[in-house]
Structures are given as C-alpha cells and as structure tokens.
Write a protein that holds these residues in place. Structure first.
Motif, PDB file in Angstrom:
ATOM      1  N   GLY A 223       0.837  -1.229  -0.009  1.00 45.21           N
ATOM      2  CA  GLY A 223       0.137   0.033   0.033  1.00 45.21           C
ATOM      3  C   GLY A 223       0.911   1.187  -0.202  1.00 45.21           C
ATOM      4  N   THR A 224       0.310   2.420  -0.357  1.00 46.02           N
ATOM      5  CA  THR A 224       0.951   3.640  -0.309  1.00 46.02           C
ATOM      6  C   THR A 224       1.846   3.977   0.889  1.00 46.02           C
ATOM      7  OG1 THR A 224      -1.072   4.890   0.105  1.00 46.02           O
ATOM      8  CG2 THR A 224      -0.393   4.332  -2.390  1.00 46.02           C
ATOM      9  N   ASP A 225       1.351   3.692   2.014  1.00 45.69           N
ATOM     10  CA  ASP A 225       1.978   3.967   3.328  1.00 45.69           C
ATOM     11  C   ASP A 225       3.233   3.190   3.564  1.00 45.69           C
ATOM     12  OD1 ASP A 225       0.041   5.642   4.123  1.00 45.69           O
ATOM     13  OD2 ASP A 225      -0.992   4.641   5.710  1.00 45.69           O
ATOM     14  N   ALA A 226       3.274   1.963   2.615  1.00 48.14           N
ATOM     15  CA  ALA A 226       4.700   1.197   2.767  1.00 48.14           C
ATOM     16  C   ALA A 226       5.585   1.895   1.873  1.00 48.14           C
ATOM     17  CB  ALA A 226       4.412  -0.264   2.500  1.00 48.14           C
ATOM     18  N   LEU A 227       5.324   2.554   1.063  1.00 43.69           N
ATOM     19  CA  LEU A 227       6.249   3.145  -0.101  1.00 43.69           C
ATOM     20  C   LEU A 227       7.322   4.094   0.543  1.00 43.69           C
ATOM     21  CD1 LEU A 227       3.937   3.532  -3.232  1.00 43.69           C
ATOM     22  CD2 LEU A 227       5.228   1.592  -2.512  1.00 43.69           C
ATOM     23  N   HIS A 228       8.523   4.098  -0.039  1.00 40.31           N
ATOM     24  CA  HIS A 228       9.421   4.929   0.317  1.00 40.31           C
ATOM     25  C   HIS A 228       9.155   6.201  -0.566  1.00 40.31           C
ATOM     26  CE1 HIS A 228      13.366   6.393   1.379  1.00 40.31           C
ATOM     27  NE2 HIS A 228      13.645   6.831   0.071  1.00 40.31           N
ATOM     28  N   TYR A 229       8.534   6.094  -1.827  1.00 34.59           N
ATOM     29  CA  TYR A 229       8.376   7.306  -2.534  1.00 34.59           C
ATOM     30  C   TYR A 229       6.753   7.938  -2.441  1.00 34.59           C
ATOM     31  CZ  TYR A 229      12.747   5.327  -4.517  1.00 34.59           C
ATOM     32  OH  TYR A 229      13.961   4.922  -4.641  1.00 34.59           O
ATOM     33  N   ASP A 230       6.922   9.017  -2.916  1.00 28.27           N
ATOM     34  CA  ASP A 230       5.856   9.519  -3.261  1.00 28.27           C
ATOM     35  C   ASP A 230       4.923   9.236  -4.470  1.00 28.27           C
ATOM     36  OD1 ASP A 230       3.571  11.726  -2.481  1.00 28.27           O
ATOM     37  OD2 ASP A 230       4.490  12.563  -4.462  1.00 28.27           O
ATOM     38  N   LEU A 231       3.963   8.528  -4.414  1.00 28.84           N
ATOM     39  CA  LEU A 231       3.119   7.733  -5.365  1.00 28.84           C
ATOM     40  C   LEU A 231       2.714   8.876  -6.465  1.00 28.84           C
ATOM     41  CD1 LEU A 231       2.303   5.381  -6.894  1.00 28.84           C
ATOM     42  CD2 LEU A 231       0.346   5.535  -5.423  1.00 28.84           C
ATOM     43  N   PRO A 232       2.014  10.054  -6.379  1.00 25.92           N
ATOM     44  CA  PRO A 232       1.841  10.862  -7.380  1.00 25.92           C
ATOM     45  C   PRO A 232       3.168  11.333  -8.162  1.00 25.92           C
ATOM     46  CG  PRO A 232       0.367  11.567  -5.421  1.00 25.92           C
ATOM     47  CD  PRO A 232       1.542  10.336  -4.900  1.00 25.92           C
ATOM     48  N   THR A 233       4.182  11.801  -7.401  1.00 23.08           N
ATOM     49  CA  THR A 233       5.489  12.113  -8.152  1.00 23.08           C
ATOM     50  C   THR A 233       6.175  10.919  -8.854  1.00 23.08           C
ATOM     51  OG1 THR A 233       5.835  13.560  -6.219  1.00 23.08           O
ATOM     52  CG2 THR A 233       7.821  12.901  -7.485  1.00 23.08           C
ATOM     53  N   LEU A 234       6.051   9.704  -8.285  1.00 16.42           N
ATOM     54  CA  LEU A 234       6.456   8.550  -9.020  1.00 16.42           C
ATOM     55  C   LEU A 234       5.828   8.393 -10.352  1.00 16.42           C
ATOM     56  CD1 LEU A 234       8.512   6.269  -8.194  1.00 16.42           C
ATOM     57  CD2 LEU A 234       6.448   5.050  -7.637  1.00 16.42           C
ATOM     58  N   MET A 235       4.381   8.322 -10.594  1.00 20.10           N
ATOM     59  CA  MET A 235       3.673   8.061 -11.593  1.00 20.10           C
ATOM     60  C   MET A 235       3.796   9.393 -12.537  1.00 20.10           C
ATOM     61  SD  MET A 235       2.931   5.110 -10.942  1.00 20.10           S
ATOM     62  CE  MET A 235       2.192   4.906 -12.597  1.00 20.10           C
ATOM     63  N   SER A 236       3.706  10.568 -12.115  1.00 21.94           N
ATOM     64  CA  SER A 236       3.875  11.700 -12.904  1.00 21.94           C
ATOM     65  C   SER A 236       5.257  11.761 -13.770  1.00 21.94           C
ATOM     66  CB  SER A 236       3.594  13.069 -12.371  1.00 21.94           C
ATOM     67  OG  SER A 236       4.603  13.263 -11.304  1.00 21.94           O
ATOM     68  N   ARG A 237       6.162  11.168 -12.854  1.00 17.40           N
ATOM     69  CA  ARG A 237       7.529  11.380 -13.589  1.00 17.40           C
ATOM     70  C   ARG A 237       7.510   9.940 -14.646  1.00 17.40           C
ATOM     71  NH1 ARG A 237      11.798  11.963  -8.644  1.00 17.40           N
ATOM     72  NH2 ARG A 237      11.701  14.275  -8.443  1.00 17.40           N
ATOM     73  N   LEU A 238       6.933   8.900 -14.398  1.00 15.51           N
ATOM     74  CA  LEU A 238       7.018   7.957 -15.281  1.00 15.51           C
ATOM     75  C   LEU A 238       6.413   8.132 -16.669  1.00 15.51           C
ATOM     76  CD1 LEU A 238       7.430   5.054 -16.296  1.00 15.51           C
ATOM     77  CD2 LEU A 238       5.406   4.493 -14.996  1.00 15.51           C
ATOM     78  N   PHE A 239       5.048   8.584 -16.388  1.00 11.58           N
ATOM     79  CA  PHE A 239       4.218   9.005 -17.594  1.00 11.58           C
ATOM     80  C   PHE A 239       4.433  10.305 -18.277  1.00 11.58           C
ATOM     81  CE2 PHE A 239       1.229   5.822 -15.596  1.00 11.58           C
ATOM     82  CZ  PHE A 239       1.271   4.896 -16.497  1.00 11.58           C
ATOM     83  N   ALA A 240       5.623  10.928 -17.883  1.00 12.11           N
ATOM     84  CA  ALA A 240       5.998  12.265 -18.556  1.00 12.11           C
ATOM     85  C   ALA A 240       6.843  11.880 -20.118  1.00 12.11           C
ATOM     86  CB  ALA A 240       6.922  13.046 -17.789  1.00 12.11           C
ATOM     87  N   TYR A 241       7.093  10.476 -19.980  1.00 18.40           N
ATOM     88  CA  TYR A 241       7.600  10.230 -21.378  1.00 18.40           C
ATOM     89  C   TYR A 241       6.792   9.909 -22.345  1.00 18.40           C
ATOM     90  CZ  TYR A 241      11.787   9.503 -18.564  1.00 18.40           C
ATOM     91  OH  TYR A 241      12.900   9.696 -17.614  1.00 18.40           O
TER      92      TYR A 241
END
Length: 298
Positions: A223-241
């Motif tokens: 779940g998102t609480d277990a992630l080291h990374y901020d999920l919105p930032t993670l996904m926005s960087r990926l889909f910037a490509y």
C-alpha cells in the motif's frame, strides 16, 4: 468510497463480454450485464473519474444475466480493462520501492521495468510461466495501478487491483544489470478493478503449496503507506515520457513488494501453487507455477 459497488469486473460468458459489480462469493450465482460489443474500458473512460456515473453506465439499459453457481466454470474472468488486442496493453513496474527494502542513500526515482504486453497477465487459476533457465523465482504480492490512455494518449488513472509480480530474483542477485531479464515471467492479476484511490494499507498472507501441502507461509504489507516514494510524483515522472502515450492503451503498473519467500530462504519449484490472501480487501489470488522447457528438453 460511498459507491455501493466499488469493484467491477469483466468476463466472457457465452462467447460474449459481460461486466459484473462487486466481489462475487464463490458459492453464489453471478449477476452479469452484457456489454453488447462495448468494453468496460470505454464505459469507465466515459465516466471521467466519477464512480457513480461509471456504475450507472455499466448497468443502464442492460438486461442482467444470472449465471447459476453450478455454471461458474463457463465464465472466463479477464484482467481489468484488458483490450481485445493484448498488444494494446503494457505491463510494467517499479522495484525497490518499499521502506523495508531501501536505505537512506537511494535514488529519487526507483528502477522501472517492463514485464511484457497484456498476454503476460494471468487471472487466478491460470499457470504462471517461468523461463526454463530461471535461477531462483519468488512471488511478489503487489498493488497494481491501472491507467487508460485518453484521446491524446496521456495515461489516466482509473483504479487498482492486486497481482503477483513473479520474478527471477536469483538472476538479479547474480547480476543487478539483468533486472530486465529477471522480470520476464508471467504476472498474476486479480480480475477485480477497485474504483477509487490507491490503497494506503494492504495486508495479507502468502501460502506456497507443494504436492498439495503447505510448504511455506508468510505475511505481507503493502500500500502507499509502505512506499518510500511519493506515489503521485513517481507516476507523473513515469508518464512524462511520450513513448508511453497512446490513446486507449491500458497500463498495468506493479508498485513493488514487501519481503518474499526468497528472503526467508525458501525456493519455489515447478508445480508449486502460490496463493495470496489479501485479507484487508477480501481478495484471493492463486496460481500454479510452470517452468517452460528449454531447447532440447523433452
């Protein structure tokens, strides 16, 4: 979420696609709505993120079909939003995303990998194929985010499900540069699409059976609480490509896992059955493992 049916699923019954609402009980009839040539993806996209509108579009002007519990074997479940042409779906994910796996000195963006196109997704009951030369394969219980490319190709979040990112962790341990090869195993996925924000906390148990008996058990937390990374930032960087932008392309993004049986010293084998009981969300996935035969093997 206040919607009465926050989960939807798509299946094939009588050679036609149907949609259902909620999480069906194993011993109860299925209530399905014929899509009549349409797709669940199109209906969800037309709702533009409004759950109540999406649910209304799934049922309006459609005569429900009841499948008796005894005929459930005639229903073939599908991965959420799977396109008719599996080449229009991309299955990918991130590694080393969880707090339990990373230290203080980590990059601001984790490694990303591609598992394949839509045909690598296997619903519960289907075998997960593993390359013949795999070194050491482990299960990974994960949240899977589902995105759909809009009319301009930009991936838009539509919901989440759960999956097993089967991985040849032995190959990766031998050579970290071989992550891309290590991930080329099939991926288990639950057919239920959860309409709502990614879950903050997910807990459950893994059971690996060998010759019909439990051989290893362990719990997992994600779940998102277990992630080291901020999920919105993670996904926005990926889909910037721009390479990932295409109208109507469905993206299945595996978010990484807690520790697995490999970290406990267990080694899976051909024919083992891996079951995830996602207790926090009432979802269960179970798949047999199947090593493929290499050249010259009978």
């Amino acid at each position: 979420m206040t919607a009465p049916f926050p989960h939807v699923f798509e299946c094939v019954y009588g050679d036609a696609r149907h949609v259902g609402l909620g999480l069906p009980e194993s011993d109860a009839p299925l209530h399905l709505y014929p899509l009549a040539g349409g797709t669940l993806a199109a209906l969800v996209a037309a709702a533009d993120g409004d759950t109540q509108t999406a649910l209304a579009r799934l049922t309006e002007c459609r005569t429900p079909v009841e499948v008796p519990a005894g005929d459930r074997d005639q229903v073939r479940m599908l991965p959420p939003l799977l396109p008719a042409h599996t080449g229009d779906a991309l299955v990918s994910g991130f590694m080393m995303t969880h707090n339990v796996k990373v230290g203080a000195d980590v990059p601001d963006q984790p490694n990303w990998f591609v598992k394949g196109l839509g045909d690598v997704l296997k619903v519960p009951g289907e075998p997960l194929s593993i390359p013949a030369d795999a070194v050491a394969v482990c299960e990974e219980a994960e949240v899977v985010l589902v995105y759909l490319g809009d009319e301009t190709g930009v991936p838009r979040y539509v919901g989440y499900t759960f999956g097993n990112d089967l991985t040849d962790i032995g190959r990766f341990k031998q050579h970290p540069g071989h992550l891309s090869y290590a991930k080329l195993c099939d991926a288990g996925v639950a057919p239920w699409l959860h309409l709502g924000a990614p879950p903050r906390s997910v807990t459950g148990e893994v059971v690996i059976e060998r010759d019909g008996a439990p051989a290893w058990k362990g719990s997992f937390t994600t779940g998102t609480d277990a992630l080291h990374y901020d999920l919105p930032t993670l996904m926005s960087r990926l889909f910037a490509y721009q390479a990932l932008h295409r109208p109507d392309r469905v993206h299945y993004v595996y978010l990484g896992a807690d520790r697995s049986s490999f970290h406990a010293g267990f080694r899976t084998a051909d024919g083992d059955r891996v079951t995830f009981d996602v207790a926090s969300h009432g979802v269960r996935l179970s798949h047999p493992l199947a090593w493929t035969r290499g050249p010259g093997k009978g």
